[in-house]
Every structure is written in C-alpha cells, then in structure tokens.
Design a protein around this motif. Structure first.
Motif, mmCIF file in Angstrom:
data_model
loop_
_atom_site.group_PDB
_atom_site.id
_atom_site.type_symbol
_atom_site.label_atom_id
_atom_site.label_comp_id
_atom_site.label_asym_id
_atom_site.label_seq_id
_atom_site.Cartn_x
_atom_site.Cartn_y
_atom_site.Cartn_z
ATOM 1 N N LEU A 32 0.832 -1.211 0.000
ATOM 2 C CA LEU A 32 0.000 0.000 0.000
ATOM 3 C C LEU A 32 0.864 1.257 0.000
ATOM 4 C CD1 LEU A 32 -2.878 -1.135 2.377
ATOM 5 C CD2 LEU A 32 -2.963 -0.842 -0.109
ATOM 6 N N ALA A 33 1.971 1.247 0.742
ATOM 7 C CA ALA A 33 2.873 2.408 0.768
ATOM 8 C C ALA A 33 3.475 2.646 -0.610
ATOM 9 C CB ALA A 33 3.967 2.211 1.819
ATOM 10 N N GLU A 34 3.834 1.577 -1.314
ATOM 11 C CA GLU A 34 4.378 1.744 -2.664
ATOM 12 C C GLU A 34 3.349 2.389 -3.585
ATOM 13 O OE1 GLU A 34 5.650 -2.253 -3.536
ATOM 14 O OE2 GLU A 34 7.660 -1.885 -2.730
ATOM 15 N N LEU A 35 2.094 1.945 -3.488
ATOM 16 C CA LEU A 35 1.036 2.559 -4.300
ATOM 17 C C LEU A 35 0.837 4.032 -3.930
ATOM 18 C CD1 LEU A 35 -1.626 -0.299 -4.304
ATOM 19 C CD2 LEU A 35 -0.291 0.511 -6.264
ATOM 20 N N LEU A 36 0.853 4.321 -2.634
ATOM 21 C CA LEU A 36 0.602 5.688 -2.156
ATOM 22 C C LEU A 36 1.706 6.659 -2.533
ATOM 23 C CD1 LEU A 36 -0.703 5.153 1.475
ATOM 24 C CD2 LEU A 36 -1.820 6.516 -0.289
#
Length: 143
Positions: A32-36
C-alpha cells in the motif's frame, strides 16, 4: 516540513520509511505504501486506494486499507483531510498547507504557496493546544 515527512523524503525504500516511522513493514503495508508514495504528492480516498490495490493484484480488503491509512496517519506519513465529515481523503504531503475541494468532481487539490492568510486563531480551551488549522475552500466550475 514535519519530522516524519523529512524521514519520508530521506528513505530509499518504503520498508525503510515504515521502520523509521515506527511501523513494522508487513507485506500489505509495503504494498500500500508503494502505491501511495510512488506517484508524488496526492490526495486519495480509501476506496480509490483499494481499487488501485486490486488493479495491482495486491490481496487486501477495504477494511485493511482503511486501517493502514489510519496507521500511516498516526505515524505522521499521511495527513487526513475530512470534507463535511462524510468523505475523507489522505494527503501524502504532510506539510502545513490548505486545500481546494472541487465540488462535483469530489477532488482535493493543494492551495499553492501562501494562498491563505489566517488573521488570528482563537485561544484553545483550558488544557488544550491548537495543533493545526485546516482551511478547505469549496469551488466549482462557473455556470
């Protein structure tokens, strides 16, 4: 820039960023952090992030997305922007700034630079302190 925002910009990968923010880099948090954070500063709802995760084949529930966004916010990696108490966006830019809300598009954008002047802030109630002042200016296309 907040201390945690500065940490975000010094990190070479999201696992390191999460550790420095005091969060364990689980597979779901990292995904999720990579997407964000891979797309620069942005404002995103939990629902939109969930759609992006599903599209990226990240096996995560909407409830997990909500929980993760709130954990990231508590750790100082995100800033929560509430619109009318009914819609919440999460901002990857944690610096002090204000927002336009574009009605009809349900879109949040930063107000550039020193676009808002705050003349005075009321004194906080006894035992409290002012943490931040958020200004949301609602706009729509001219008719």
């Amino acid at each position: 820039m907040t201390e945690n925002a500065a940490v975000h910009y010094r990190c070479t990968d999201v696992s390191d960023m999460l550790r420095q923010a005091g969060l364990r880099p689980t597979r779901q948090r990292v995904s999720l952090a990579e997407l964000l954070f891979s797309k620069g500063d942005r404002h995103i709802s939990a629902e939109l992030l969930h759609e992006e995760a599903v599209g990226a084949k990240v096996p995560v529930s909407l409830a997990t997305v909500y929980n993760t966004l709130h954990q990231f916010t508590q750790a100082g990696l995100l800033r929560e922007v509430a619109i009318d108490g009914t819609k919440t966006y999460f901002d990857t830019n944690t610096s002090d700034h204000h927002h336009f809300f574009i009605e009809g598009e349900n879109k949040v954008v930063d107000i550039p630079g020193e676009g808002v002047g705050i003349g005075s802030v009321p004194k906080a109630p006894a035992g409290m302190e002012v943490v931040r002042v958020d200004v949301i200016v609602r706009v729509r296309p001219k008719a």
